[in-house]
Scaffold this active site. Structure first.
Site, PDB file in Angstrom:
ATOM      1  N   SER A 557       0.850  -1.188   0.000  1.00 43.25           N
ATOM      2  CA  SER A 557       0.000   0.000   0.000  1.00 43.25           C
ATOM      3  C   SER A 557       0.895   1.250   0.000  1.00 43.25           C
ATOM      4  CB  SER A 557      -0.934  -0.057   1.211  1.00 43.25           C
ATOM      5  OG  SER A 557      -1.960   0.873   1.072  1.00 43.25           O
ATOM      6  N   ASP A 640      -8.562  -5.085  -5.936  1.00 40.46           N
ATOM      7  CA  ASP A 640      -8.110  -3.918  -5.182  1.00 40.46           C
ATOM      8  C   ASP A 640      -8.681  -2.672  -5.846  1.00 40.46           C
ATOM      9  OD1 ASP A 640      -6.927  -1.998  -3.716  1.00 40.46           O
ATOM     10  OD2 ASP A 640      -4.869  -2.672  -4.027  1.00 40.46           O
ATOM     11  N   HIS A 672      -7.114  -5.548  -1.552  1.00 44.38           N
ATOM     12  CA  HIS A 672      -5.871  -4.890  -1.132  1.00 44.38           C
ATOM     13  C   HIS A 672      -5.021  -5.849  -0.291  1.00 44.38           C
ATOM     14  CE1 HIS A 672      -3.794  -1.093  -1.006  1.00 44.38           C
ATOM     15  NE2 HIS A 672      -3.859  -0.941   0.289  1.00 44.38           N
TER      16      HIS A 672
END
Ligand SMILES: *[C@@H]1O[C@H](CO)[C@@H](O)[C@H](O)[C@H]1NC(C)=O
Ligand SMILES: *[C@@H]1O[C@H](CO)[C@@H](O)[C@H](O)[C@H]1NC(C)=O
Ligand SMILES: *[C@@H]1O[C@H](CO)[C@@H](O)[C@H](O)[C@H]1NC(C)=O
Ligand SMILES: *[C@@H]1O[C@H](CO)[C@@H](O)[C@H](O)[C@H]1NC(C)=O
Ligand SMILES: *[C@@H]1O[C@H](CO)[C@@H](O)[C@H](O)[C@H]1NC(C)=O
Ligand SMILES: *[C@@H]1O[C@H](CO)[C@@H](O)[C@H](O)[C@H]1NC(C)=O
Ligand SMILES: *[C@@H]1O[C@H](CO)[C@@H](O)[C@H](O)[C@H]1NC(C)=O
Ligand SMILES: *[C@@H]1O[C@H](CO)[C@@H](O)[C@H](O)[C@H]1NC(C)=O
Length: 721
Positions: A557, A640, A672
């Protein structure tokens, strides 16, 4: 062909490792321990995935709160949630429904004859998040949530007629969120009542009331992470409070949420207690965690000030139901608490991130004015659930970096040391050998302030040897590496491959005070990057047992963005291999995300008014790309929607065209995160295999994972060179 050498090596015993990826993924995962009213026993659930049968199993057990002994309750995985009605009776959700496919049932059983229970109610959809109280009349008032149609009827996915077209049409944002596309159904809290019949059994009475759908555009719990902590039922059973995003402001670019209050019987439409005109002036952000006082007269909740900053500081408020007065507590406390429970009508306990831990703090309401600092009740680890026992001690369920589940008794009124009842590293063979000795922490001088970092050592660590550095960068960016257990990015699993893991908490990290968290705004590649450089230099210069010449780095991320930024910066030349999991790459692509408030806060303006901010630290800028040269594994998943998969593909395209050794790994059914156990195993094999190949770790450590260990075939259509 070097990669295939690993296959045979990895087949050898991995006894040198305390924890392998398989052990991490297949160890039991347990819930909080929920005490019965007298505080003598607690109930908890466990689930476990087997790499032999490729199936999960689940069960419930009882924990004796004096001896710590565990006894089985049931192996029926239909039992999904339980609540104590008396010291020996449980009300529970049974995940099947004999009459309604896709529905569930409420059952009542005695723990001594659990299989002899009876059905108390049939619910017409997949309800969960049960909360229940016994009212003065002896009825049980309960709340639970399910998906709902706008007309208030619960949505049952199994009975809904399939749509003839797959088209999706939107007139406003959101279009999608986390890993799903928005539809016309939404989460709603429903209330219901069970009455005791002549045979002294409980029976459903009066049907379910949807307390959310009468408020246009309200939704509770708030997906994807909201659950039962987004609402509460008062101890007298008369009131229900729930959190909803503010229906009166654009939802995709605001965090604003209100706490709604409604009578349990649904006789009046819920109203926002801290809506426009009611909240303290200037307090416009997210609200959460409503909780009623034991006398049902006061509601406590948290709220943030800023309406587009999801990591703003949470402040504790109380709302007096009779006078409608709102009071802020401990307003100067430089922590952002995230869950609360009343111990009596004058005292609230909150949990909060706190310098790398998640501790419990006591807040006596009368004292919590001015610059009052809450009193810390626990010290270290991460307290994930807590209950007050009748003898005024706290039953806490938590984790640390070295145990996935620890149940202990903490003292409320004295400085008595906590008493551990049970810890997973002592009962789970998968976690055998884990303990606090391999974990250390330190602070070093960063870009503008001291920065905290964890050191996680491999099992059998010998200070006279050297171990390659594994440098892990967390996401958020408002997040932290904490003293908690995780089945994703567990630092000890990296360390046990033969690394010393350094996990820093640079500028932007949470739990160390607002100033550190807030300083990352409009500064993604600035102070945090410099904090990481200085952390790396500190390790090189001060920790003799760390081999920084063969170091590797990985992050997800925001941590993935940072790895991409590092690849094009000087620090990238200090690593033998990099891994990016679901990170942003092209600066301008950030506008394709779903939570616009996030970008608009981070880059201090909209995509058009502040484009220079969005572009300031662009890992895809030509001058960055021209430096790319460190072998790089790119992971990006199709579901995602936070950072769409095009980001990972763009990065991989560039790495390949630049001739940088690289691989692309993608899961079509993951968001994610990677949560499916079989996918998680492949993820670990690929990530650790990639790092091990370039760091050389596996050459000495027979137990280390190799890049060829996976059974998934690799697609490689390059012409031979
Ligand atoms: C309070 O009760 C718990 C659970 O029965 C027990 O383990 C603990 O020792 C008790 N604490 C005190 C101070 O008596
Ligand atoms: C559940 O299964 C475990 C392991 O097979 C067994 O030890 C236990 O007694 C069972 N529990 C119940 C309540 O049937
Ligand atoms: C759940 O309940 C159904 C219906 O009684 C039963 O067929 C099934 O075996 C149960 N599942 C488990 C895991 O016990
Ligand atoms: C769950 O409900 C099903 C359907 O009514 C029933 O057959 C089963 O015995 C129940 N199981 C438990 C553990 O309550
Ligand atoms: C609510 O809407 C759904 C979907 O259109 C429909 O199936 C259901 O019958 C409606 N409920 C009521 C009470 O009208
Ligand atoms: C959110 O978007 C609306 C338009 O839909 C705009 O009027 C408003 O200013 C935006 N809010 C923020 C905080 O950017
Ligand atoms: C802090 O980091 C910024 C961005 O990397 C850098 O320009 C600045 O020189 C650093 N400041 C110090 C005191 O190191
Ligand atoms: C954000 O923008 C505002 C107004 O343009 C400005 O005053 C502030 O300094 C900016 N903050 C950062 C961190 O750039």
């Amino acid at each position: 062909m070097g990669a295939f050498r690993w296959l045979s090596l990895a087949a050898a015993a991995s006894s040198v490792l305390a924890i392998t990826p398989e052990q991490l993924i297949s160890a039991p995962r347990r819930s909080e321990a929920i005490p019965n009213p007298s505080g003598h026993i607690a109930v908890f659930s466990a689930s476990q995935y087997s790499f032999e049968s490729h199936e999960s199993s689940a069960w419930w057990s009882l924990l004796d709160l004096r001896s710590g002994n565990i006894t089985p309750l049931t192996n029926d995985s239909n039992v999904s949630e339980v609540i104590w009605l008396t010291d020996s009776t449980l009300l529970y959700i049974n995940g099947t429904n004999a009459q309604i496919p896709g529905g569930v049932e409420l059952w009542v059983s005695d723990v001594t004859h659990f299989s002899a229970g009876y059905k108390a109610a049939s619910l017409p959809a997949a309800f969960s998040g049960l909360k229940a109280v016994t009212t003065e009349s002896g009825d049980i008032n309960y709340v639970a949530y399910a998906s709902s149609y706008p007309n208030g009827t619960a949505y049952n996915a199994e009975l809904a007629a399939p749509a003839l077209s797959t088209a999706r049409i939107y007139d406003s944002i959101y279009v999608r969120h986390w890993d799903y596309y928005l539809t016309t159904t939404f989460n709603a809290v429903f209330s219901g009542t069970l009455k005791r019949s002549q045979r002294s059994q409980y029976r459903s009475f009066g049907g379910l009331k949807n307390l959310v759908s009468p408020v246009k555009n309200a939704e509770s719990p708030y997906p994807p992470f909201g659950g039962a902590s987004d609402y509460d039922i008062s101890a007298d059973g008369q009131w229900v409070a729930y959190k909803s995003k503010a229906p009166d402001v654009p939802q995709a670019n605001h965090t604003t949420a209100y706490i709604y209050l409604a009578p349990h019987d649904g006789s009046e439409i819920a109203f926002p207690i801290n809506g426009p005109g009611s909240a303290p002036k200037g307090v416009e952000g997210d609200s959460n965690s409503p909780g009623f006082s034991p006398n049902s007269k006061t509601l406590a909740y948290f709220q943030m000030e800023d309406k587009s900053y999801e990591s703003d500081r949470r402040v504790l408020y109380t709302y007096d139901i009779a006078s409608k007065e709102i009071t802020a507590l401990a307003t100067e406390w430089d922590r952002s608490p995230d869950s609360l429970k009343w111990t009596d009508d004058q005292t609230i306990i909150v949990s909060s991130e706190d310098s790398g831990s998640s501790n419990l703090f006591l807040i006596p309401i009368a004292e919590a004015t001015g610059d009052f600092t809450p009193r810390k009740l626990t010290n270290g680890g991460a307290a994930s659930a807590f209950y007050l026992l009748p003898n005024k001690s706290l039953l806490v369920t938590g984790t640390t970096q070295w145990t996935s589940w620890k149940v202990y008794i903490a003292s409320l009124h004295t400085k008595l040391a906590a008493k551990t009842l049970v810890s997973a590293n002592e009962i789970d063979p998968e976690l055998a050998g884990l303990g606090p000795d391999d974990i250390e922490e330190f602070y070093y001088p960063g870009n503008w302030t001291d920065i905290h970092a964890w050191i996680v050592k491999p099992t059998g660590f010998d200070e006279s040897k050297t171990y390659p550095l594994a440098f892990l960068i967390h996401g958020g960016p408002q997040g932290s590496w904490a003293d908690s257990w995780s089945t994703r990015w567990n630092p000890k699993v990296f360390a046990d491959q033969g690394y010393v893991v350094i996990a820093p908490n640079p500028t932007g990290s949470t739990g160390f005070g607002d100033e550190l968290t807030d300083a990352i705004q409009n500064n993604w590649g600035g102070a945090p990057y410099d904090d990481l450089v200085k952390g790396w230099e500190y390790v090189r210069d001060n920790l003799d047992y760390v081999d920084t010449d063969h170091g590797v780095a990985a992050g997800a991320s925001y941590g993935g963005f940072m790895i991409n930024w590092i690849q094009g910066s000087d620090l990238g030349r200090e690593f033998k291999a990099l891994v990016t999991h679901d990170g942003t790459f092209v600066a301008d692509a950030k506008i394709s995300t779903e939570e616009l408030w996030f970008m608009e806060h981070e880059f201090n303006g909209t995509f058009w008014s502040a484009r220079d901010n969005y572009r300031r630290y662009d890992p895809s800028a030509p001058e960055q790309i021209l430096k790319f040269s460190t072998p790089h594994l790119v992971i990006h998943n199709d579901l995602d929607y936070r950072l769409p998969v095009a980001e990972g593909l763009s990065l991989f395209n560039v790495l390949q065209e630049r001739g940088v050794p690289s691989r692309f790994l993608s899961f079509p059914d993951e968001n994610h995160w990677v949560t499916n156990p079989e996918n998680s195993l492949v993820w670990h094999q690929q990530v650790l295999g990639w790092l091990n190949k370039y760091s050389g770790v596996g050459e000495e450590d027979e137990g280390a994972v190799g890049l060829g260990d996976t059974l998934v075939p690799v697609v490689d259509i390059n012409p031979p060179v």
